[in-house]
Enzyme design. Structure first.
Site, PDB file in Angstrom:
ATOM      1  N   GLY A 230       0.810  -1.219   0.000  1.00  0.00           N
ATOM      2  CA  GLY A 230       0.000   0.000   0.000  1.00  0.00           C
ATOM      3  C   GLY A 230       0.839   1.263   0.000  1.00  0.00           C
ATOM      4  N   CYS A 231       1.898   1.258   0.779  1.00  0.00           N
ATOM      5  CA  CYS A 231       2.754   2.450   0.877  1.00  0.00           C
ATOM      6  C   CYS A 231       3.512   2.690  -0.426  1.00  0.00           C
ATOM      7  CB  CYS A 231       3.709   2.320   2.055  1.00  0.00           C
ATOM      8  SG  CYS A 231       2.826   2.260   3.640  1.00  0.00           S
ATOM      9  N   THR A 232       3.888   1.622  -1.099  1.00  0.00           N
ATOM     10  CA  THR A 232       4.556   1.761  -2.388  1.00  0.00           C
ATOM     11  C   THR A 232       3.585   2.313  -3.426  1.00  0.00           C
ATOM     12  OG1 THR A 232       6.088  -0.027  -1.867  1.00  0.00           O
ATOM     13  CG2 THR A 232       5.796   0.513  -4.202  1.00  0.00           C
TER      14      THR A 232
END
Length: 156
Positions: A43-45
């Protein structure tokens, strides 16, 4: 959460290159400050890459972008290098800045309880006040939603 119209808490953190970045560095322009839990996770990527893809459009709206997590500088450096990210990722290892922005605290995952960063975003105006708040966001499409709201304000 901080409210629209409040002064944004000042901060000074190290970016992925170990250089100090302060809120005051962005005086006179808008700043998107997005908090994310962990570099190099799915998700952060997704969120980081989508903000990076939209950097030119944010710049056209006189808006800079920074991401803040509790990752150490070395992790942020490898994350930024792997995905060729062209904006500052800031290291808030003790969660002090995230706490000031109501974006750090107790979380639960897989039956474990731990302290961590909440996925929240703030838009800070040119005079240092909160202009928009996005709480508990979904990473995919978030950058586009923030950009659309900024572009909508400019045309109003």
């Amino acid at each position: 959460m901080l409210d629209v119209g409040e002064d944004a808490p000042a901060f000074e953190l190290s970016n992925q290159h170990g250089e100090a970045v302060k809120l005051s560095d962005f005086d006179g322009q808008r700043l998107v400050v997005y908090f994310y839990p962990r570099a190099n996770t799915e998700g952060c990527t997704t969120e980081a890459c989508q903000f990076d893809d939209a950097l030119a459009a944010f710049a056209d709206a006189n808006t800079a972008v920074v991401g803040i997590s509790d990752d150490p500088v070395s992790d942020l450096d490898s994350f930024a290098a792997e995905y060729d990210l062209d904006f500052d990722l800031l290291s808030d290892e003790d969660g002090a800045v995230a706490t000031q922005y109501d974006s750090y605290g107790e979380k639960q995952m897989f039956g474990n309880t731990f302290d961590g960063v909440f996925r929240n975003t703030y838009v800070i105006g040119p005079r240092g006040t909160i202009e928009a708040v996005y709480e508990n966001v979904s990473p995919d499409g978030h950058a586009e939603r923030v950009l659309e709201s900024l572009e909508g304000e400019e045309s109003a």
